[in-house]
Write a protein that holds these residues in place. Structure first.
Motif, mmCIF file in Angstrom:
data_model
loop_
_atom_site.group_PDB
_atom_site.id
_atom_site.type_symbol
_atom_site.label_atom_id
_atom_site.label_comp_id
_atom_site.label_asym_id
_atom_site.label_seq_id
_atom_site.Cartn_x
_atom_site.Cartn_y
_atom_site.Cartn_z
ATOM 1 N N UNK A 3 0.829 -1.207 0.000
ATOM 2 C CA UNK A 3 0.000 0.000 0.000
ATOM 3 C C UNK A 3 0.864 1.259 0.000
ATOM 4 N N UNK A 4 1.956 1.252 0.780
ATOM 5 C CA UNK A 4 2.826 2.431 0.832
ATOM 6 C C UNK A 4 3.484 2.666 -0.521
ATOM 7 N N UNK A 5 3.914 1.600 -1.185
ATOM 8 C CA UNK A 5 4.515 1.741 -2.512
ATOM 9 C C UNK A 5 3.478 2.299 -3.481
ATOM 10 N N UNK A 6 2.234 1.852 -3.352
ATOM 11 C CA UNK A 6 1.163 2.349 -4.214
ATOM 12 C C UNK A 6 0.897 3.823 -3.970
ATOM 13 N N UNK A 7 0.965 4.242 -2.729
ATOM 14 C CA UNK A 7 0.744 5.655 -2.410
ATOM 15 C C UNK A 7 1.844 6.520 -2.998
ATOM 16 N N UNK A 8 3.081 6.046 -2.937
ATOM 17 C CA UNK A 8 4.176 6.805 -3.530
ATOM 18 C C UNK A 8 3.974 6.923 -5.031
ATOM 19 N N UNK A 9 3.528 5.859 -5.657
ATOM 20 C CA UNK A 9 3.249 5.903 -7.095
ATOM 21 C C UNK A 9 2.128 6.874 -7.409
ATOM 22 N N UNK A 10 1.088 6.859 -6.574
ATOM 23 C CA UNK A 10 -0.016 7.798 -6.773
ATOM 24 C C UNK A 10 0.462 9.241 -6.628
ATOM 25 N N UNK A 11 1.341 9.474 -5.661
ATOM 26 C CA UNK A 11 1.868 10.822 -5.452
ATOM 27 C C UNK A 11 2.690 11.256 -6.651
ATOM 28 N N UNK A 12 3.519 10.365 -7.159
ATOM 29 C CA UNK A 12 4.316 10.687 -8.351
ATOM 30 C C UNK A 12 3.412 10.995 -9.537
ATOM 31 N N UNK A 13 2.366 10.199 -9.697
ATOM 32 C CA UNK A 13 1.430 10.434 -10.796
ATOM 33 C C UNK A 13 0.735 11.785 -10.645
ATOM 34 N N UNK A 14 0.343 12.116 -9.427
ATOM 35 C CA UNK A 14 -0.321 13.401 -9.185
ATOM 36 C C UNK A 14 0.602 14.565 -9.485
ATOM 37 N N UNK A 15 1.881 14.416 -9.090
ATOM 38 C CA UNK A 15 2.842 15.482 -9.350
ATOM 39 C C UNK A 15 3.022 15.670 -10.853
ATOM 40 N N UNK A 16 3.148 14.582 -11.572
ATOM 41 C CA UNK A 16 3.311 14.665 -13.024
ATOM 42 C C UNK A 16 2.083 15.312 -13.652
#
Length: 92
Positions: A3-16
Motif C-alpha cells: 500500500x505504501x509503494x502504491x501511495x508513492x506511485x499515486x503521489x508521483x502520478x499526481x505530481x506529473x
C-alpha cells in the motif's frame, strides 16, 4: 508495504499531472497573449495606443513611487504649517 509503494506511485502520478496541467495552462496563456499582441499590431491606431499605454504606465509608476519611496511628512510639521498658514490668512 504494498500500500505504501502504491501511495508513492499515486503521489508521483499526481505530481506529473499537476506539472503537465500547469505547463498546458502556461502555454495557453502565452498563446492568448500573443494573439492579443497580434491584434493590437494590426490596428491602425497602434502608435496612439502605445503612447497612451506609456502615459498610463508612467502615471502608475509615479503613484507607486510617491506612495512607497517618500516618507510622509511628520505630523507635527503638518500642524505647524497649518498654524502658520492660518496666522498669515488672519493677518491679511
Amino acid at each position: 508495504m504494498t500500500r505504501e509503494a502504491g501511495r508513492d506511485g499515486d503521489l508521483d502520478d499526481r505530481v506529473v499531472l499537476l506539472v503537465a496541467g500547469a505547463a498546458d495552462l502556461a502555454v495557453s496563456a502565452v498563446g492568448s497573449a500573443l494573439g492579443a499582441v497580434r491584434g493590437l499590431l494590426r490596428r491602425s491606431d497602434a502608435a496612439e495606443l502605445a503612447a497612451e499605454a506609456e502615459h498610463e504606465l508612467t502615471a502608475r509608476g509615479r503613484l507607486v513611487l510617491d506612495r512607497y519611496a517618500a516618507p510622509p511628512p511628520a505630523h507635527l510639521e503638518l500642524l505647524a504649517r497649518h498654524v502658520v498658514a492660518r496666522r498669515a490668512s488672519d493677518d491679511a
